[in-house]
Structures are given as structure tokens and as C-alpha cells.
Design a protein around this motif. Structure first.
Motif, mmCIF file in Angstrom:
data_model
loop_
_atom_site.group_PDB
_atom_site.id
_atom_site.type_symbol
_atom_site.label_atom_id
_atom_site.label_comp_id
_atom_site.label_asym_id
_atom_site.label_seq_id
_atom_site.Cartn_x
_atom_site.Cartn_y
_atom_site.Cartn_z
ATOM 1 N N GLY A 1 -13.685 -6.940 3.880
ATOM 2 C CA GLY A 1 -12.495 -6.310 3.330
ATOM 3 C C GLY A 1 -12.134 -5.017 4.036
ATOM 4 N N TYR A 2 -13.114 -4.169 4.268
ATOM 5 C CA TYR A 2 -12.814 -2.879 4.914
ATOM 6 C C TYR A 2 -12.591 -3.046 6.415
ATOM 7 C CZ TYR A 2 -13.497 -0.444 0.581
ATOM 8 O OH TYR A 2 -13.347 -0.008 -0.717
ATOM 9 N N ALA A 3 -13.211 -4.052 7.004
ATOM 10 C CA ALA A 3 -12.911 -4.354 8.409
ATOM 11 C C ALA A 3 -11.456 -4.804 8.544
ATOM 12 C CB ALA A 3 -13.853 -5.423 8.937
ATOM 13 N N ALA A 4 -10.960 -5.542 7.534
ATOM 14 C CA ALA A 4 -9.572 -5.996 7.559
ATOM 15 C C ALA A 4 -8.597 -4.847 7.336
ATOM 16 C CB ALA A 4 -9.358 -7.068 6.494
ATOM 17 N N ARG A 5 -9.043 -3.788 6.678
ATOM 18 C CA ARG A 5 -8.165 -2.632 6.472
ATOM 19 C C ARG A 5 -7.969 -1.820 7.738
ATOM 20 N NH1 ARG A 5 -6.864 -0.824 1.293
ATOM 21 N NH2 ARG A 5 -6.766 1.348 1.986
ATOM 22 N N ILE A 6 -8.882 -1.956 8.686
ATOM 23 C CA ILE A 6 -8.758 -1.182 9.923
ATOM 24 C C ILE A 6 -7.477 -1.531 10.691
ATOM 25 C CG2 ILE A 6 -9.836 -0.697 12.160
ATOM 26 C CD1 ILE A 6 -12.563 -1.020 10.764
ATOM 27 N N PRO A 7 -7.103 -2.815 10.884
ATOM 28 C CA PRO A 7 -5.823 -3.122 11.540
ATOM 29 C C PRO A 7 -4.612 -2.602 10.765
ATOM 30 C CG PRO A 7 -7.229 -5.073 11.506
ATOM 31 C CD PRO A 7 -7.887 -4.047 10.639
ATOM 32 N N LEU A 8 -4.767 -2.443 9.441
ATOM 33 C CA LEU A 8 -3.661 -1.920 8.648
ATOM 34 C C LEU A 8 -3.371 -0.458 8.963
ATOM 35 C CD1 LEU A 8 -4.463 -3.468 5.138
ATOM 36 C CD2 LEU A 8 -2.739 -4.226 6.774
ATOM 37 N N THR A 9 -4.326 0.231 9.581
ATOM 38 C CA THR A 9 -4.081 1.624 9.947
ATOM 39 C C THR A 9 -3.032 1.739 11.045
ATOM 40 O OG1 THR A 9 -5.873 1.611 11.587
ATOM 41 C CG2 THR A 9 -6.454 2.226 9.341
ATOM 42 N N ASP A 10 -2.863 0.678 11.812
ATOM 43 C CA ASP A 10 -1.817 0.649 12.840
ATOM 44 C C ASP A 10 -0.552 -0.050 12.340
ATOM 45 O OD1 ASP A 10 -3.366 1.924 14.827
ATOM 46 O OD2 ASP A 10 -4.388 0.024 15.248
ATOM 47 N N ASN A 11 -0.731 -1.065 11.512
ATOM 48 C CA ASN A 11 0.418 -1.845 11.050
ATOM 49 C C ASN A 11 0.208 -2.300 9.608
ATOM 50 O OD1 ASN A 11 2.672 -3.470 10.782
ATOM 51 N ND2 ASN A 11 1.777 -5.179 11.903
ATOM 52 N N PRO A 12 0.706 -1.552 8.626
ATOM 53 C CA PRO A 12 0.541 -1.925 7.214
ATOM 54 C C PRO A 12 1.250 -3.222 6.839
ATOM 55 C CG PRO A 12 1.131 0.400 7.430
ATOM 56 C CD PRO A 12 1.339 -0.227 8.768
ATOM 57 N N TRP A 13 2.092 -3.774 7.742
ATOM 58 C CA TRP A 13 2.771 -5.044 7.478
ATOM 59 C C TRP A 13 1.952 -6.247 7.964
ATOM 60 C CZ3 TRP A 13 6.472 -5.428 4.112
ATOM 61 C CH2 TRP A 13 7.360 -4.377 3.898
ATOM 62 N N LEU B 1 0.814 -1.203 0.000
ATOM 63 C CA LEU B 1 0.000 0.000 0.000
ATOM 64 C C LEU B 1 0.852 1.258 0.000
ATOM 65 C CD1 LEU B 1 -2.843 -0.969 2.519
ATOM 66 C CD2 LEU B 1 -2.921 -1.009 0.027
ATOM 67 N N GLY B 2 1.956 1.223 0.739
ATOM 68 C CA GLY B 2 2.852 2.371 0.790
ATOM 69 C C GLY B 2 2.377 3.495 1.691
ATOM 70 N N TYR B 3 1.339 3.261 2.477
ATOM 71 C CA TYR B 3 0.824 4.297 3.371
ATOM 72 C C TYR B 3 0.064 3.649 4.522
ATOM 73 C CZ TYR B 3 -3.522 3.371 0.780
ATOM 74 O OH TYR B 3 -4.614 2.762 0.203
ATOM 75 N N TYR B 4 -0.191 4.437 5.569
ATOM 76 C CA TYR B 4 -1.071 4.007 6.655
ATOM 77 C C TYR B 4 -2.514 4.311 6.221
ATOM 78 C CZ TYR B 4 2.843 3.658 9.981
ATOM 79 O OH TYR B 4 4.004 3.300 10.629
ATOM 80 N N PRO B 5 -3.354 3.314 6.020
ATOM 81 C CA PRO B 5 -4.737 3.601 5.619
ATOM 82 C C PRO B 5 -5.457 4.465 6.647
ATOM 83 C CG PRO B 5 -4.238 1.282 5.291
ATOM 84 C CD PRO B 5 -3.084 1.864 6.052
ATOM 85 N N ASN B 6 -6.354 5.292 6.159
ATOM 86 C CA ASN B 6 -7.129 6.181 7.018
ATOM 87 C C ASN B 6 -8.154 5.369 7.815
ATOM 88 O OD1 ASN B 6 -9.636 7.963 7.540
ATOM 89 N ND2 ASN B 6 -8.033 9.450 7.098
ATOM 90 N N ARG B 7 -8.054 5.430 9.129
ATOM 91 C CA ARG B 7 -8.938 4.631 9.974
ATOM 92 C C ARG B 7 -10.403 5.046 9.817
ATOM 93 N NH1 ARG B 7 -8.348 1.565 14.636
ATOM 94 N NH2 ARG B 7 -6.125 2.050 14.677
ATOM 95 N N GLY B 8 -10.676 6.349 9.843
ATOM 96 C CA GLY B 8 -12.051 6.841 9.795
ATOM 97 C C GLY B 8 -12.795 6.419 8.542
ATOM 98 N N ILE B 9 -12.153 6.539 7.388
ATOM 99 C CA ILE B 9 -12.852 6.209 6.142
ATOM 100 C C ILE B 9 -13.101 4.713 6.037
ATOM 101 C CG2 ILE B 9 -10.801 5.903 4.682
ATOM 102 C CD1 ILE B 9 -14.112 7.632 3.709
ATOM 103 N N ASN B 10 -12.204 3.900 6.572
ATOM 104 C CA ASN B 10 -12.414 2.449 6.519
ATOM 105 C C ASN B 10 -13.517 2.006 7.470
ATOM 106 O OD1 ASN B 10 -10.364 1.206 4.618
ATOM 107 N ND2 ASN B 10 -9.028 2.494 5.847
ATOM 108 N N ILE B 11 -13.630 2.655 8.616
ATOM 109 C CA ILE B 11 -14.749 2.387 9.529
ATOM 110 C C ILE B 11 -16.056 2.800 8.861
ATOM 111 C CG2 ILE B 11 -15.827 3.048 11.712
ATOM 112 C CD1 ILE B 11 -13.030 3.262 12.921
#
Length: 366
Positions: free
Chosen positions: A92-104, A43-53
Motif C-alpha cells: 500500500g505505501y509503495a503504491a503511494r510513492i507514485p502518487l507523490t508525482d501524479n495523484p491521478w 486525496l486532494g494533495y500530493y502525498p509526501n514522498r519521504g514519509i511513504n518511503i
């Protein structure tokens, strides 16, 4: 690690070995560190938590509304595919929420990739089902294809798109650690599946547009029957058609974006641009799911709902009956009237009422 010191490369390693070694190293990363920077993630970035929620809540709401309205009106297949697609997007978007803290986070990343790529394919199936029922309810004879065949054409094609993308994802996931070229092959397979999906969508759009133009011309003529005319002018029916058209347009835009996003390979600059992902992926699927959920055929297109909830034998009988050319039934009745007159006169010898019956039937035949 854009530049590698040649002294650090062991002797005998070629370019492929070097790329695989780098991929293997980054595959072992589990947290963002100085040697495992966020820029090195796919991804190359920390996903935005608010928009994924927000997206997770939106797709959850779409799934719930779809089930509440659809199951009440018993539009089983139409409802189930929209609900399944919305539920997969939710995952899918629920899974993106943990990526906001750790993209790895590999498990979260793989879950969101699989769910978000495949979910729109399920939503498309519901869109494909609508053309059959619109044709049957307006004028089946104007369709270039027997209306009941539309699901048998588009649904298998859509499932083929899903399978090709799933195979590509499996290849990429299985080779992510040791074979970068296999990852690229998997990526090409995913692109092929999405390209095929765009082709199927365009084919469906052309079929629906052609039928709509033919009906529009027919509805203005003197041949249009009152029931079709009433349905054509019904505001609820038109709202349903506009909602499906909007949903179709959103999914098509999303698929075209996905081709561009995947074409540059994993971690390309388009894939690492979050705003374009939010607009062209997130909203272009959320809006269709909400449209299809809220503008339910059970309330806006009752002919479709009644046909879908009817027993299979009744649906098939109705389809065959409606697909007959206009005037076919009246012609049969007239012919039957002409034949029954002489037949009755020859076979039934009755008192006075007989001539009256023969005369009446003769007039009906004319």
C-alpha cells in the motif's frame, strides 16, 4: 468545478446525471492539469514522498523480522498473519510513492486503498490468537469461554469484517466511472465493515480484560499454583503482554479513525488531511506491526510457542487437560488409590509383600 453554468447543462439531465457526468469526467483524468486539478483528486494533495518511503521500509522490516523470529520458533499461524499484514501495508505505501508525482494515477491509488484498508484485519488475527494461549498457560478454568474456542469466535468475525470491506471496495471500484450512487453504497459497505471490526475489537478487549482481572485476583490467593505464579511474575511474559496490548490499542485507534475518515464520503476534508492520515493510519499500524514482530512469543512466551509448534493431537490433548478444574486430576488419583486398595486385596493373593502394598495405597488414598 464547484459551480456549474446552467447553460452548460444539456436539457433533460437531473441532479444524478450531472453528478455522474462530473465523476465520469474526473475519472478520465490521468495527469494534474488546469482542468484536472490536484484538489479534485480523492486525496486532494500530493502525498509526501519521504514519509511513504519511511512507512514502506518500516513495514518491510516488520515483515522480515516477523518471519525470521517466528519461523525459527515455528509459531506458524501467528507469524504468517503478521507477515501478511505487514507485506500488504508495504504494498500500500509503495503504491503511494507514485502518487507523490501524479495523484491521478488510478492503479496506484486503488492499490493503496485496498492494501491499507484490509491489512490491519490480518494483523488482528494474530492478536486474537494470543488470548487462547494466555488462558491455557495461566488458568483455563478462569476463562468464561473454553480457551480453545477463542480463535473460532474472533477469527471468523474478523474475516467477516474483511469480506464486507472487500465487497464495499469492489462496488465502489466497479461503479467509479458511471454510477456515483453505487460508489456511495460501496463506501457505506466499507464503513459497515470497519464498524464491525471496531465492535469485534471491543468485544475481544472486554474478554481479555475480564480474564486478566480474574487471574490477577486468583494469583494473589493461596490457590495459585507455582507454575502460573512464576509465569505471571516473568518479566519476558509481561513484556509480551504489554506489546500485544499496545498493538491492540493502535489498531483500535486506527479503525475508529477510519470510520470518521470514510463517513464523509470519498474526498471529504478528513480524507484530504495528510497529517491525520500519517499519525492515525500510518503510525497506528506500523507501531503494532513492529511490536508484534520484535516481541515474539517464541522468545518471550515459550509456552505459546511450544504449543503452536507441537503436533495437532498433542495441542488438543494439552488443551483438554489444562481446561479441567483445579484439583480434578488429584481427585481422580485419590479415588483411584481408594479403589485400588480393596481391589488389589481381593484379587491378588500374594505372600508377605501384599499387606504392605495395601497399607501404602490406603495411606495414599487418604
Amino acid at each position: 468545478m464547484d459551480k456549474i453554468d446552467p447553460a452548460m447543462i444539456p436539457p433533460g439531465m437531473d441532479q444524478d446525471d450531472i453528478e455522474n457526468a462530473i465523476a465520469n469526467y474526473y475519472y478520465s483524468c490521468t495527469q494534474v492539469t488546469a482542468t484536472c486539478p490536484v484538489k479534485a483528486t480523492t486525496l486532494g494533495y500530493y502525498p509526501n514522498r519521504g514519509i511513504n518511503i519511511f512507512f514502506a521500509i518500516g513495514f518491510a522490516a516488520a515483515a522480515v523480522v516477523t518471519l525470521l523470529l517466528g519461523l525459527r520458533k515455528k509459531t506458524w499461524s501467528y507469524t504468517s498473519f503478521i507477515a501478511a499484514g505487514s507485506a500488504l501495508e508495504l504494498a500500500g505505501y509503495a503504491a503511494r510513492i507514485p502518487l507523490t508525482d501524479n495523484p491521478w494515477n488510478k492503479h496506484a491509488f486503488e492499490t493503496q486503498i485496498v492494501a491499507i484498508i484490509l491489512a490491519p484485519t490480518l494483523v488482528c488475527i494474530s492478536i486474537y490468537l494470543t488470548l487462547k494461549h494466555v488462558c491455557l498457560s495461566l488458568n483455563p478454568a478462569l476463562s468464561r469461554v473454553r480457551p480453545r474456542l477463542y480463535p473460532f469466535i474472533f477469527v471468523p468475525l474478523d474475516v467477516s469484517c474483511l469480506l464486507v470491506q472487500a465487497i464495499g471496495g469492489a462496488l465502489a471500484a466497479s461503479a467509479a466511472k458511471k454510477d456515483l450512487k453505487m460508489v456511495q453504497h460501496g463506501n457505506r459497505c466499507i464503513i459497515a465493515g470497519i464498524v464491525l471490526q471496531v465492535v469485534v475489537l471491543l468485544f475481544f478487549g472486554a474478554s481479555a480484560g475480564d480474564y486478566w482481572l480474574r487471574v490477577k485476583k486468583w494469583i494473589k490467593s493461596d490457590e495459585a499454583d507455582p507454575e502460573a505464579l512464576a509465569l505471571w511474575r516473568d518479566k519476558k511474559f509481561r513484556m509480551f503482554v504489554y506489546a500485544v496490548t499496545g498493538a491492540y490499542s493502535g489498531i483500535l485507534i486506527r479503525c475508529i479513525y477510519r470510520i470518521a475518515e470514510m463517513a464523509g464520503g470519498w474526498g471529504n476534508h478528513i480524507m484530504q488531511d495528510e497529517p491525520s492520515f500519517i499519525v492515525l493510519e500510518g503510525f497506528m499500524v506500523l507501531i503494532p506491526c513492529i511490536l508484534l514482530a520484535c516481541f515474539s512469543p517464541g522468545y518471550l512466551f515459550p509456552q505459546m510457542a511450544a504449543r503452536m509448534s507441537a503436533p495437532k493431537s498433542a495441542r488438543e490433548s494439552d488443551a483438554e487437560k489444562q481446561v479441567q478444574p483445579e484439583g480434578h486430576e488429584s481427585h481422580q488419583q485419590t479415588a483411584s488409590g481408594d479403589e485400588s486398595g480393596p481391589s488389589d486385596a481381593q484379587t491378588h493373593v500374594e505372600p508377605a509383600p501384599t499387606p504392605v502394598l495395601v497399607e501404602s495405597k490406603g495411606k495414599e488414598g487418604v
